[in-house]
Motif scaffolding. Structure first.
Motif, PDB file in Angstrom:
ATOM      1  N   ARG A  19       6.845  15.445  -9.296  1.00 33.54           N
ATOM      2  CA  ARG A  19       5.701  16.250  -8.863  1.00 33.54           C
ATOM      3  C   ARG A  19       5.635  16.201  -7.335  1.00 33.54           C
ATOM      4  O   ARG A  19       5.870  15.164  -6.720  1.00 33.54           O
ATOM      5  CB  ARG A  19       4.393  15.725  -9.472  1.00 33.54           C
ATOM      6  N   ARG A  20       5.391  17.303  -6.731  1.00 33.61           N
ATOM      7  CA  ARG A  20       5.378  17.386  -5.275  1.00 33.61           C
ATOM      8  C   ARG A  20       4.293  16.480  -4.693  1.00 33.61           C
ATOM      9  O   ARG A  20       3.165  16.481  -5.108  1.00 33.61           O
ATOM     10  CB  ARG A  20       5.130  18.832  -4.843  1.00 33.61           C
ATOM     11  N   GLY A  21       4.682  15.659  -3.757  1.00 32.57           N
ATOM     12  CA  GLY A  21       3.739  14.753  -3.128  1.00 32.57           C
ATOM     13  C   GLY A  21       4.404  14.007  -2.008  1.00 32.57           C
ATOM     14  O   GLY A  21       5.619  14.089  -1.807  1.00 32.57           O
ATOM     15  N   LEU A  22       3.622  13.248  -1.286  1.00 34.82           N
ATOM     16  CA  LEU A  22       4.109  12.519  -0.130  1.00 34.82           C
ATOM     17  C   LEU A  22       5.006  11.355  -0.547  1.00 34.82           C
ATOM     18  O   LEU A  22       4.688  10.612  -1.479  1.00 34.82           O
ATOM     19  CB  LEU A  22       2.919  11.991   0.665  1.00 34.82           C
ATOM     20  N   THR A  23       6.137  11.200   0.143  1.00 34.23           N
ATOM     21  CA  THR A  23       6.995  10.039  -0.046  1.00 34.23           C
ATOM     22  C   THR A  23       6.911   9.159   1.185  1.00 34.23           C
ATOM     23  O   THR A  23       7.072   9.638   2.306  1.00 34.23           O
ATOM     24  CB  THR A  23       8.457  10.466  -0.292  1.00 34.23           C
ATOM     25  N   ARG A  24       6.629   7.876   0.967  1.00 37.62           N
ATOM     26  CA  ARG A  24       6.605   6.923   2.071  1.00 37.62           C
ATOM     27  C   ARG A  24       7.972   6.245   2.176  1.00 37.62           C
ATOM     28  O   ARG A  24       8.476   5.698   1.209  1.00 37.62           O
ATOM     29  CB  ARG A  24       5.527   5.868   1.866  1.00 37.62           C
ATOM     30  N   LEU A  92      -3.849   9.322   0.362  1.00 37.98           N
ATOM     31  CA  LEU A  92      -4.109  10.347  -0.633  1.00 37.98           C
ATOM     32  C   LEU A  92      -2.871  11.210  -0.808  1.00 37.98           C
ATOM     33  O   LEU A  92      -2.293  11.689   0.165  1.00 37.98           O
ATOM     34  CB  LEU A  92      -5.298  11.211  -0.194  1.00 37.98           C
ATOM     35  N   GLY A  93      -2.432  11.368  -2.049  1.00 37.79           N
ATOM     36  CA  GLY A  93      -1.300  12.239  -2.340  1.00 37.79           C
ATOM     37  C   GLY A  93       0.043  11.544  -2.338  1.00 37.79           C
ATOM     38  O   GLY A  93       1.062  12.173  -2.633  1.00 37.79           O
ATOM     39  N   GLU A  94       0.090  10.231  -2.023  1.00 34.42           N
ATOM     40  CA  GLU A  94       1.379   9.527  -2.020  1.00 34.42           C
ATOM     41  C   GLU A  94       1.906   9.419  -3.446  1.00 34.42           C
ATOM     42  O   GLU A  94       1.200   9.013  -4.359  1.00 34.42           O
ATOM     43  CB  GLU A  94       1.226   8.139  -1.415  1.00 34.42           C
ATOM     44  N   ALA A  95       3.179   9.803  -3.647  1.00 33.31           N
ATOM     45  CA  ALA A  95       3.747   9.829  -4.986  1.00 33.31           C
ATOM     46  C   ALA A  95       4.961   8.935  -5.135  1.00 33.31           C
ATOM     47  O   ALA A  95       5.393   8.682  -6.254  1.00 33.31           O
ATOM     48  CB  ALA A  95       4.135  11.280  -5.353  1.00 33.31           C
ATOM     49  N   GLN A  96       5.530   8.458  -4.024  1.00 33.35           N
ATOM     50  CA  GLN A  96       6.752   7.657  -4.095  1.00 33.35           C
ATOM     51  C   GLN A  96       6.815   6.747  -2.873  1.00 33.35           C
ATOM     52  O   GLN A  96       6.381   7.138  -1.777  1.00 33.35           O
ATOM     53  CB  GLN A  96       7.982   8.576  -4.119  1.00 33.35           C
ATOM     54  N   VAL A  97       7.333   5.530  -3.057  1.00 37.66           N
ATOM     55  CA  VAL A  97       7.517   4.595  -1.954  1.00 37.66           C
ATOM     56  C   VAL A  97       8.961   4.106  -1.976  1.00 37.66           C
ATOM     57  O   VAL A  97       9.448   3.627  -3.004  1.00 37.66           O
ATOM     58  CB  VAL A  97       6.559   3.388  -2.039  1.00 37.66           C
ATOM     59  N   LEU A  98       9.640   4.233  -0.827  1.00 32.94           N
ATOM     60  CA  LEU A  98      11.024   3.785  -0.685  1.00 32.94           C
ATOM     61  C   LEU A  98      11.070   2.734   0.418  1.00 32.94           C
ATOM     62  O   LEU A  98      10.712   3.015   1.562  1.00 32.94           O
ATOM     63  CB  LEU A  98      11.945   4.958  -0.329  1.00 32.94           C
ATOM     64  N   GLY A 110       8.114  -0.853  -5.370  1.00 30.83           N
ATOM     65  CA  GLY A 110       8.677   0.419  -4.929  1.00 30.83           C
ATOM     66  C   GLY A 110      10.186   0.345  -4.970  1.00 30.83           C
ATOM     67  O   GLY A 110      10.776  -0.712  -5.178  1.00 30.83           O
ATOM     68  N   VAL A 111      10.806   1.475  -4.795  1.00 33.87           N
ATOM     69  CA  VAL A 111      12.261   1.523  -4.791  1.00 33.87           C
ATOM     70  C   VAL A 111      12.789   0.772  -3.578  1.00 33.87           C
ATOM     71  O   VAL A 111      12.305   0.962  -2.459  1.00 33.87           O
ATOM     72  CB  VAL A 111      12.755   2.992  -4.772  1.00 33.87           C
ATOM     73  N   ARG A 112      13.790  -0.075  -3.780  1.00 32.61           N
ATOM     74  CA  ARG A 112      14.360  -0.872  -2.693  1.00 32.61           C
ATOM     75  C   ARG A 112      15.745  -0.331  -2.352  1.00 32.61           C
ATOM     76  O   ARG A 112      16.644  -0.302  -3.193  1.00 32.61           O
ATOM     77  CB  ARG A 112      14.466  -2.334  -3.088  1.00 32.61           C
ATOM     78  N   VAL A 113      15.918   0.118  -1.105  1.00 34.44           N
ATOM     79  CA  VAL A 113      17.196   0.633  -0.609  1.00 34.44           C
ATOM     80  C   VAL A 113      17.816  -0.457   0.253  1.00 34.44           C
ATOM     81  O   VAL A 113      17.332  -0.740   1.353  1.00 34.44           O
ATOM     82  CB  VAL A 113      16.997   1.929   0.197  1.00 34.44           C
ATOM     83  N   ALA A 114      18.882  -1.095  -0.238  1.00 34.28           N
ATOM     84  CA  ALA A 114      19.462  -2.248   0.445  1.00 34.28           C
ATOM     85  C   ALA A 114      20.549  -1.808   1.422  1.00 34.28           C
ATOM     86  O   ALA A 114      21.319  -0.889   1.147  1.00 34.28           O
ATOM     87  CB  ALA A 114      20.040  -3.219  -0.573  1.00 34.28           C
ATOM     88  N   VAL A 115      20.599  -2.497   2.551  1.00 30.22           N
ATOM     89  CA  VAL A 115      21.565  -2.201   3.614  1.00 30.22           C
ATOM     90  C   VAL A 115      22.364  -3.463   3.909  1.00 30.22           C
ATOM     91  O   VAL A 115      21.786  -4.525   4.163  1.00 30.22           O
ATOM     92  CB  VAL A 115      20.844  -1.716   4.888  1.00 30.22           C
TER      93      VAL A 115
END
Length: 241
Positions: A19-24, A92-98, A110-115
């Motif tokens: 669903r369309r929303g803000l991604t952090r 308000l409106g946040e739908a995903q956290v990376l 939240g989703v963890r992107v490892a480097v």
């Protein structure tokens, strides 16, 4: 749709919500060194890829040590501005956290992107040198693979970047042509598959030498890909031939 590997599970997940929303996108750093600079660069690449797909993004930088110095080093590399992270709450409106973090780093839910770690000269680039060379050297390796940035790696990146900028300036003098559908698809497939910057660079190398492509199409391809890569490939437009 951009899919990214979640380091918590090892499985790919959608980077943007259905669903369309803000991604952090939150870069978690622990000072100024090559690894933390690579974390920030990966977060920048993720922000760019999401925005190219039409996803609104809130970019944050979290870390208590040398945040100002890291922010300055990132800006020199073409990293877009990140707001200060921390106890930001849920907008308000946040739908995903990376969360972008060095390998083994802990993050909130939240989703963890490892480097993977980076070693060498990444945090202390020589005065007067083009920082885009360092950016290219880091992007040329998968983020899950440790990388050592030394004189030979930087020299190779400098040669490639210089050649591409001269070529783009030359191609710009030819009539414009659209990006071939197959090439555009190859680029999108590369960066939407776990943010594979090395594969994007591979597409550019193929475009550079493809005898079937018009120069105008090469120019448009490089300019389009640079919206993700941030290498300032069009810098030398208008320079003497």
């Amino acid at each position: 749709m951009l899919r990214i590997t979640d380091a918590r599970t090892g499985e790919p997940v959608d980077a943007a919500p259905a669903r369309r929303g803000l991604t952090r996108v939150e870069a978690h750093t622990q000072g100024l060194d090559p690894t933390n600079l690579r974390v920030l660069l990966t977060a920048d690449l993720l922000v760019r890829a999401l925005e190219l797909g039409g996803t609104p993004v809130w970019a944050l930088l979290t870390g208590e040590r040398q945040r100002a110095e890291l922010r300055a080093a990132g800006a020199a590399l073409g990293v877009r501005p990140f707001e200060d992270g921390g106890d930001t709450g849920t907008p308000l409106g946040e739908a995903q956290v990376l969360h972008v973090v060095s390998e083994g780093g802990a993050t909130p839910d939240g989703v963890r992107v490892a480097v993977a770690p980076a070693h060498g000269e990444a945090a202390g680039f020589p005065d007067g040198a083009d920082p885009a060379v360092l950016r290219l050297a880091l992007l040329a390796h998968p983020r899950s693979t440790p990388v050592s940035i030394g004189p030979a790696v930087l020299a190779d990146a400098a040669d490639t970047l210089g050649r591409w900028r001269r070529a783009v300036a030359d191609w710009a003098r030819r009539p414009s042509r659209p990006i071939p559908d197959a090439v555009r698809a190859d680029l999108r497939t590369a960066w939407e598959d776990d943010l594979d910057a090395p594969a994007v660079l591979g597409v550019l190398r193929a475009v550079e030498t493809d005898p079937e492509l018009a120069d105008g199409a090469r120019f448009e391809t490089y300019a389009y890909a640079d919206r993700l890569l941030g290498l300032d490939l069009t810098r030398d437009l208008g320079s003497p031939a």
